[in-house]
Every structure is written in structure tokens, then in C-alpha cells.
Design a protein around this motif. Structure first.
Motif, mmCIF file in Angstrom:
data_model
loop_
_atom_site.group_PDB
_atom_site.id
_atom_site.type_symbol
_atom_site.label_atom_id
_atom_site.label_comp_id
_atom_site.label_asym_id
_atom_site.label_seq_id
_atom_site.Cartn_x
_atom_site.Cartn_y
_atom_site.Cartn_z
ATOM 1 N N PRO A 1 0.797 -1.232 0.000
ATOM 2 C CA PRO A 1 0.000 0.000 0.000
ATOM 3 C C PRO A 1 0.825 1.275 0.000
ATOM 4 O O PRO A 1 0.365 2.315 -0.471
ATOM 5 C CB PRO A 1 -0.830 -0.123 1.279
ATOM 6 N N VAL B 1 -1.105 7.113 -1.021
ATOM 7 C CA VAL B 1 -2.407 6.603 -1.441
ATOM 8 C C VAL B 1 -3.315 7.748 -1.879
ATOM 9 O O VAL B 1 -4.023 7.648 -2.889
ATOM 10 C CB VAL B 1 -3.057 5.792 -0.298
ATOM 11 N N ALA C 1 -8.888 0.330 -3.447
ATOM 12 C CA ALA C 1 -8.562 1.312 -2.417
ATOM 13 C C ALA C 1 -7.263 2.043 -2.722
ATOM 14 O O ALA C 1 -7.113 3.231 -2.385
ATOM 15 C CB ALA C 1 -8.462 0.634 -1.056
ATOM 16 N N LEU C 2 -6.331 1.366 -3.388
ATOM 17 C CA LEU C 2 -5.035 1.972 -3.715
ATOM 18 C C LEU C 2 -5.081 2.768 -5.012
ATOM 19 O O LEU C 2 -4.044 3.252 -5.474
ATOM 20 C CB LEU C 2 -3.954 0.893 -3.799
ATOM 21 N N LEU D 1 -8.411 -4.056 -2.113
ATOM 22 C CA LEU D 1 -7.171 -3.301 -1.900
ATOM 23 C C LEU D 1 -6.718 -2.642 -3.193
ATOM 24 O O LEU D 1 -6.235 -1.503 -3.183
ATOM 25 C CB LEU D 1 -6.085 -4.226 -1.356
ATOM 26 N N THR E 1 -8.596 1.851 2.414
ATOM 27 C CA THR E 1 -7.308 1.140 2.402
ATOM 28 C C THR E 1 -7.118 0.357 3.689
ATOM 29 O O THR E 1 -6.707 -0.815 3.666
ATOM 30 C CB THR E 1 -6.161 2.143 2.212
#
Length: 521
Positions: A309, A315, A492-493, A489, A416
Motif C-alpha cells: 500500500p 495513497v 482502495a489503492l 485493496l 485502504t
């Protein structure tokens, strides 16, 4: 030069006085809402370290080890209708940016006209000025008759023609930045529309990957269900043989028959899930369900991609939805400035150049040239509080955008963190589930052996079977959640989005604004 400057100041002085008079009862102060959100230094679920952006789209999908999944994501990018609609919104935003920027340029029109006008004699004379009978008598030398016709006088109308051809131009001097602010606001929304398309793309690809994993999970569960039915049928056969020999009871038979029926009952819902998920997948690919063929396979054959991440601040720079909210917020600020500039005087330059003639054959002669140049100054004094309302309205829109921008930042960080939690916990669930299935399989084999020996009661056997069947289903669901956590993920990233992508999108918006403007600047 001094005289010219003095004349200009003298011309603007009344406008300045009128502007001050109009604004004396209206406050133009604006207290901007606080938009600062300090990101944390690290995520709770991973060690703090910088990381490169993850691959985008099909390049990420291929890391699961499925070429079919990579092909499906590629087809979604080409044929998904939500992405197509988002691209159409980009065209609308680009066009709106040009519309909003039109006031930065002079307006030039070519005009041509032809008219015939009759002016009544009552407009040009207060007494009758035309007596056709009297003129006839005078021309015939009959003076007495002409004298007697005095009371027959009427008003004479005049008829004229006018032919015109020329250019008309006007231009508003943007002293206070009203037009420039409107242009900036619209162009930022064009940027935001591109970021929105990226958000739609990432969400679409995530939906495709999740749907594909659900197809694989349903196929795995169907294989497990059919295998469980075969196991239950073998056990029922063994109990039936014992029943015929008097070594088992109808209770034993009925108990196992119920287990078998229960396993058969799990198959139709799984078939329904599989087929409906394929329908969902077809819609995501922009085609009818009848035309989609999905081979599928097994979750066991997939690989879990490596996902780092990075830092929370990284991010936020990789989320197109945050960039979209930021662009909308900046656009709203320019809208506030435009509404504020509307309180000040506006100065418009007007000009006209062309030819005019009452006879068409003389229209193009040099003597027919006519021109005009002038300026207009307008200072709003009272408009029923329209400008105040517009100013307050734009401030409210900015406050709304500011809250949405902060909410997007918090959502990005929360997404995240939640995806990292899901990744860690589902990995544990898969590991435990594998162990549970292995142990329950050993117990099932031992129970079947004891059944053949006649040393186990059917209730214990049913419990062992049901436990094994449930653990296998649970393991499949855990694997599904595990791979879906990777998709969460990924989303989210930012789905491989990065500041480089942002700059490229802005460059495309600028190119679209400057291109295809025709022969005129």
C-alpha cells in the motif's frame, strides 16, 4: 499621455462612485471553510514504507494467474457501457468549457439586411401636404378648378429603401476577472470529468474481477456438493446393506437419507448463483448473457498478487476520486470569485463597419461605407438581491465541495485500512480452513471405516459428515473473500492511478480545449 490617463480616470470615476454606492450595503467578505486533513504517518495493518503504484487494469488482473480474467478485464475496458457514458460526459464537459470561455473572446457577426419603410405624412407634417387633384388641374392650366380643389388635400407618405452589409463586433473588458474565472471553473470541471471516468473504470474492473471470482467459487462449491452427494450415497448404500442383514435400523437409514437429501438441496441454489453471476458478468462486459462464454476453473488455481500500500500520503495521490473532488473544489472557488466580480462595473466595447445605401446598385461604392465605435459601462445598483443570492449560492456550493473533498480523503484512508484488515484476516481464515478440512477428512475416513466394521452409531457418522461438508464450503467462501480482499485493496489503492496519470489527464483536457476550433482563433 498624461492627458489620456486623466481622461480615462475621469471616465471611470463615476463608475467607481456608483460601484462603491452599490456595494456599501453588501459585504463581499468570504471566510473559506477549512479543508485541511492531515493524513496519518502509517497504516495500522502494515509496516510504514514507501511503495510504487500497482499495475493498472488487465496488467493487475493477469497477476492472479488467469488469462481468462485478463481477457475479461480488457473486454470490459472496451465495451462496458458505464465507461462509455463516462467518456460521453467528458465530451460534454469539454464543450461546456468552451462555452464558458466564449466571453474571453470578441464576438464578431456578419450582417446583411434589406428593408423598405413607409413614413406617413402625419409624422412629418402637421397639415395636409399632398393634393393630387389640384396638381392635375394646375398642370392642365385650369386655375379655377385647382382653387376649388383646395379642400381635397391629404397627407403624403414617404417610402424609402435601405440596404446594409457589414460586421458587428463587441467585447467585454474583463477588468475584474469575471469571465476568466468562469472559464477556469469550467475547465477544472473538464479535468474532473476525466478523473471521474478513471473512477468508473476502476470500479468496473473491480466488479468484473469480483464477479469472476464468484463464478469460480460457485463452480468449486458445485464440485464439492456433487462429491458430498457421492459420499452420502456410499454411506447410505452401506447402511442399506446393514439394514437388510438386520444390523441397522430404519432410524439409521432415515438419518442418512436426510443427510443425502440435504446435500442434494444445496445444488440448485449454487446453480442459480453461478448462472446469475454469469449474467452480471455479461452486463459488465456490455453484452447479452446469451453471447457470453466463461470457462471458469477453480479458486485453487489462482495466485494472490503482491500488494504494497505504501504510505497514506502516497495513497491519497493515487486516488482519482480524491483528485476529482479536489478539481471540483477548485472549480467552485473560481465560481465564487466569478459571482463576486459580478458586483463590479462591466465595460463593453462595440463596433460596426460596413456599407449602407438606399439604392442597391450603390451598396458597394466607397461612399457607402459606414462605421461606428463606442463603449458601454454598466454598474449594478439594485436587482432584487439577485447578485447577493448568487454570491451566497456559490459560497454554499464551495462549502459543500469542501466537505465532500474531506470526506473523500477520509474514505480513501478508511477503504485502504479496511482492505488491509480484510487481506490479513481472510488469509488467516484460509489457513485455518485448510487445516479444518484436512482434519475433518481424517475424521470422515475413520467414521466410514468404523461403519463398515459396525462400531459407530449413525448419529456420530452424520455429525462427522455434516462437519466435513460444512468445512469444505467454508473454505471455498474463505478463499473467495481472500481474493476479493485483493480486489478491494486494488480499488482502495487507486487501481494503478498515479500523479503521472493525473498529469496526463490534465494534458488531454488542455489539448481538447485547444483543438478543433476551426479557422478562427
Amino acid at each position: 499621455m498624461r492627458t489620456t490617463a486623466s481622461n480615462r480616470l475621469g471616465a471611470l470615476a463615476p463608475a467607481t462612485f456608483l460601484g462603491a454606492l452599490a456595494l456599501s450595503s453588501c459585504s463581499l467578505d468570504w471566510e473559506k471553510p477549512d479543508i485541511s486533513v492531515v493524513p496519518p504517518e502509517r497504516f495500522l495493518e502494515v509496516k510504514p514504507k514507501s511503495a510504487r503504484p500497482i499495475p493498472r487494469g488487465p496488467d493487475f488482473a493477469v497477476k492472479f494467474g488467469s488469462t481468462e480474467l485478463a481477457e475479461l478485464t480488457t473486454r470490459a475496458l472496451e465495451d462496458n457501457l458505464a465507461i462509455a457514458a463516462a467518456m460521453a460526459r467528458i465530451d460534454q464537459a469539454d464543450a461546456n468549457a468552451r462555452i464558458a470561455s466564449a466571453a474571453l473572446w470578441p464576438s464578431v457577426n456578419l450582417g446583411a439586411g434589406a428593408q423598405r419603410v413607409q413614413i406617413p405624412g402625419t409624422r412629418t407634417s402637421d397639415t395636409p401636404n399632398f393634393n393630387p387633384a389640384q396638381e392635375v388641374f394646375r398642370g392642365a392650366g385650369q386655375r379655377d378648378a385647382a382653387t376649388l380643389a383646395d379642400n381635397l388635400s391629404t397627407f403624403s407618405a414617404t417610402r424609402t429603401n435601405l440596404f446594409t452589409l457589414g460586421l458587428n463586433a463587441s467585447y467585454e473588458i474583463d477588468f475584474w476577472g469575471k469571465n476568466q474565472n468562469a472559464s477556469n471553473a469550467a475547465r477544472l470541471l473538464a479535468n474532473a470529468s476525466r478523473f471521474d471516468r478513471d473512477v468508473v473504470e476502476i470500479a468496473t474492473l473491480a466488479a468484473v474481477m469480483n464477479a469472476y471470482f464468484q463464478v469460480l467459487a460457485a463452480q468449486d462449491q458445485l464440485r464439492i456438493a456433487h462429491e458430498n452427494v457421492r459420499i452420502a450415497e456410499r454411506v447410505l448404500g452401506a447402511i442399506t446393506a446393514r439394514l437388510e442383514k438386520g444390523a441397522a435400523t430404519m432410524l439409521d437409514y432415515g438419518q442418512q437419507a436426510a443427510v443425502l437429501a440435504g446435500q442434494k438441496a444445496t445444488i440448485p441454489p449454487l446453480e442459480q448463483t453461478l448462472r446469475q453471476t454469469k449474467v452480471t458478468l455479461a452486463v459488465l462486459l456490455g453484452q447479452t448473457p446469451e453471447t457470453l462464454e466463461v470457462r471458469g476453473g477453480s479458486l485453487n488455481a489462482l495466485k494472490y498478487p503482491r500488494l504494497d500500500p505504501g504510505l497514506p500520503s502516497e495513497v491519497l495521490l493515487r486516488r482519482p476520486d480524491v483528485a476529482e473532488a479536489e478539481a471540483i473544489l477548485a472549480s467552485r472557488e473560481f465560481s465564487v470569485l466569478r459571482a463576486r466580480a459580478a458586483f463590479f462595473p462591466s465595460i463593453t466595447l462595440n463596433g460596426r463597419y460596413g456599407v449602407q445605401s438606399i439604392v442597391l446598385r450603390n451598396l458597394l461604392r466607397p461612399e457607402a461605407i459606414a462605421w461606428e465605435i463606442g463603449s458601454n459601462l454598466a454598474q449594478p445598483l439594485f436587482d432584487g438581491f439577485n447578485l447577493q443570492g448568487q454570491y451566497q449560492f456559490e459560497q454554499g456550493r464551495y462549502a459543500e465541495a469542501a466537505a465532500f473533498y474531506r470526506q473523500r480523503i477520509l474514505a480513501a484512508l478508511g477503504d485502504t485500512e479496511s482492505a488491509l484488515i480484510a487481506m490479513n484476516e481472510t488469509a488467516k481464515s484460509v489457513k485455518i480452513g485448510v487445516e479444518a478440512v484436512a482434519m475433518s477428512r481424517i475424521a470422515l475416513d475413520a467414521a466410514q471405516a468404523q461403519l463398515l466394521e459396525g462400531t459407530i452409531d449413525v448419529i456420530t457418522l452424520s455429525t462427522v459428515q455434516t462437519t466435513f461438508f460444512q468445512y469444505e464450503f467454508n473454505l471455498t467462501l474463505a478463499r473467495l473473500a481472500y481474493f476479493q480482499s485483493a480486489v478491494s485493496l486494488y480499488q482502495a489503492l487507486g487501481g494503478g492511478w498515479s500523479p503521472t496519470t493525473r498529469n496526463a489527464e490534465i494534458a488531454r483536457a488542455n489539448d481538447a480545449y485547444e483543438s478543433d476550433k476551426g479557422p478562427w482563433p
